[in-house]
Design an enzyme around this catalytic site. Structure first.
Site, PDB file in Angstrom:
ATOM      1  N   GLU A   1       0.827  -1.221   0.000  1.00 41.13           N
ATOM      2  CA  GLU A   1       0.000   0.000   0.000  1.00 41.13           C
ATOM      3  C   GLU A   1       0.859   1.269   0.000  1.00 41.13           C
ATOM      4  OE1 GLU A   1      -3.697   0.108  -0.008  1.00 41.13           O
ATOM      5  OE2 GLU A   1      -2.760   1.908  -0.796  1.00 41.13           O
TER       6      GLU A   1
ATOM      7  N   ILE B   1      -2.341   7.460   0.983  1.00 40.92           N
ATOM      8  CA  ILE B   1      -3.653   7.299   0.320  1.00 40.92           C
ATOM      9  C   ILE B   1      -3.873   5.808   0.043  1.00 40.92           C
ATOM     10  CG2 ILE B   1      -5.098   7.928  -1.646  1.00 40.92           C
ATOM     11  CD1 ILE B   1      -3.304  10.348  -2.140  1.00 40.92           C
TER      12      ILE B   1
ATOM     13  N   ASP C   1       9.663   8.700 -10.981  1.00 42.89           N
ATOM     14  CA  ASP C   1       8.959   8.223  -9.782  1.00 42.89           C
ATOM     15  C   ASP C   1       7.463   8.018 -10.096  1.00 42.89           C
ATOM     16  OD1 ASP C   1       8.746   8.072  -6.644  1.00 42.89           O
ATOM     17  OD2 ASP C   1       7.255   9.563  -7.240  1.00 42.89           O
TER      18      ASP C   1
ATOM     19  N   LYS D   1       5.037   4.442 -10.136  1.00 43.27           N
ATOM     20  CA  LYS D   1       3.718   4.312  -9.491  1.00 43.27           C
ATOM     21  C   LYS D   1       2.651   3.964 -10.521  1.00 43.27           C
ATOM     22  CE  LYS D   1       5.185   7.502  -5.879  1.00 43.27           C
ATOM     23  NZ  LYS D   1       5.383   8.904  -5.533  1.00 43.27           N
TER      24      LYS D   1
END
Ligand code: HSE
Length: 439
Positions: free
Chosen positions: A131, A138, A203, A207
């Site tokens: 997570e 979030i 980055d 994600k």
């Protein structure tokens, strides 16, 4: 509230680990009430264990040797928080092989080796929690895997890098240049000493690879994600964007369209009327559009010791619950069961269609406009609005155009022809625009 404690070993004792450990210590009673069992911090391994971190854990559980965790049969969950790829991959796979569940915040590791790690976990019947790897605090991974399990996801638009969002927000607020605001952010500790992975979009691409994989049940590799950073955005573009009713954000975008997947990271203009455009500073937000549910939006802190640590602890709690109920592997790590994942073509950037903002720097002389619009027209690119300003920049004046919907390949061909014109006196900037085509 009985039973033996769930034992946890941390590999890595840096910022995120300290956040997670602080939460495990300060919220011990709450966590026990939620779980019905104690979570025990059994061991913490790091190369450097002398420095005082301000977290109250007994000195005797610190070690410099991660194998003391990997080889300890009593440890149930290994939390990998060292970052980097090679050593982290080795530790994660060793932990899985030893039958231990794993929690990691390592987006680069999962973006590159996620498939291998998930397969190993499925074979070993252990859970992998990640997570914290996307947007810190979030709970977007759990939202996609569980909250949106009924949804055929159509698209995701994410502001997933706080550094870039901070810089772009400050450029709008203060009118400063990219370099000045970046230097200010570094001085305040909001940006890394080497900010290239953040400002260059890498980055965000890590994600996006993870999100796209989970959303569509397909493998999206990093090299297939078109990635562009925010370094070329100037205060002039931010001002022009506002004049057209837009904000510039670094968006991680993935869409399912025509049985193919789009996955791209680039500065994007979005309407000032959208909620996403109002997400400022270091905050992150992810917009997910589901076929039956419609749009949903997730907002919060995407980085930092406690927000990211909170996500790590949420994974520990979920895994502990699975251990207690004998249901490890209940939710497949990649969101779809192994045999149900499908391979899809990732659409190359040249094949997308979009609206475009184009900023040319031109000599202020007769005929310039007709030359540029003539070339655009010859590639079927139609202009919806235009601004020309008299103020000189880089020996020329900015000429800004917004296009109607156009094909990227046509646009790039037109730009390479236009950029060879003598009337072009500076670098041309293209920003993709999301939204409805003005009719
Ligand atoms: N460096 C990231 C950011 C946080 O600026 O959002 C960790 O992924």
């Amino acid at each position: 509230m009985t039973g033996v404690p769930i034992k946890i070993g941390f590999i890595g004792f840096g910022t995120v680990a300290c956040g997670a450990l602080e939460i495990l210590v300060s919220q011990e009673t709450l966590l026990k009430r939620r779980l019905g069992r104690t979570l025990e911090i059994t061991r913490i391994a790091d190369r450097e264990i002398k420095r005082e971190r301000g977290v109250s854990v007994p000195k005797k559980i610190l070690t410099t040797d991660p194998t003391e965790i990997l080889k300890d049969p009593s440890i149930d969950i290994v939390v990998e928080l060292i970052g980097g790829i090679d050593a982290a991959k080795t530790f994660v796979l060793q932990a899985i092989k030893a039958g231990k569940h794993v929690v990691t915040a390592n987006k680069a590791l999962l973006a590159i080796h996620g498939e291998e790690i998930f397969e190993a976990a499925l074979r070993a019947g252990v859970d992998v929690g990640f997570e914290a790897s996307v947007c810190g605090g979030i709970p977007i991974i759990r939202a996609i895997k569980e909250g949106l399990a009924a949804e055929r996801i159509k698209s995701i638009y994410g502001i997933v890098n706080g550094t870039c969002n901070y810089i772009l927000s400050k450029m709008l607020e203060e009118g400063g240049s990219f370099n000045d605001i970046l230097a200010e952010a570094q001085a305040l500790g909001f940006a890394e000493a080497d900010p290239s992975l953040d400002v260059g979009g890498g980055d965000s691409a890590h994600k996006l690879a993870i999100l796209s994989n989970l959303a569509f049940g397909t493998s999206v590799s990093l090299k297939e994600i078109y990635t562009e950073g925010i370094e070329k955005i100037t205060p002039i573009d931010i001002r022009f964007a506002h004049e057209f009713g837009y904000r510039i954000k670094l968006l991680a975008i993935t869409k399912f369209s025509g049985n193919e997947i789009e996955a791209r990271v680039h500065p994007t203009m979005i309407s000032e009327d959208t909620l996403l455009s109002k997400v400022d500073g270091v905050f992150n937000a992810v917009y997910v559009d589901g076929e039956t549910l419609g749009p949903t939006l997730y907002y919060g802190q995407g980085a930092g010791s406690l927000p990211t640590g909170s996500a790590v602890v949420s994974d520990i709690v979920e895994i502990a619950r699975n251990i207690m109920s004998g249901s490890s592997g209940r939710v497949p790590p990649a969101s779809f069961v192994a045999g149900a994942r499908k391979s899809r073509r990732i659409r190359p950037i040249a094949e997308i269609e979009s609206l475009y903002y184009l900023r040319f720097t031109v000599r202020d002389e007769p005929g310039v406009l007709s030359k540029i619009s003539g070339i655009l027209g010859s590639y079927s690119i139609s202009i919806s609005s235009m601004i020309q300003q008299g103020r000189k920049i880089d020996g020329g004046v900015p000429l800004v155009m917004m296009s109607h919907m156009a094909k990227e390949r046509d646009l790039q061909s037109a730009l390479s022809e236009i950029n060879r014109l003598n009337c072009i006196s500076g670098e041309t900037l293209l920003i993709r625009v999301e939204g409805e085509d003005a009719s």
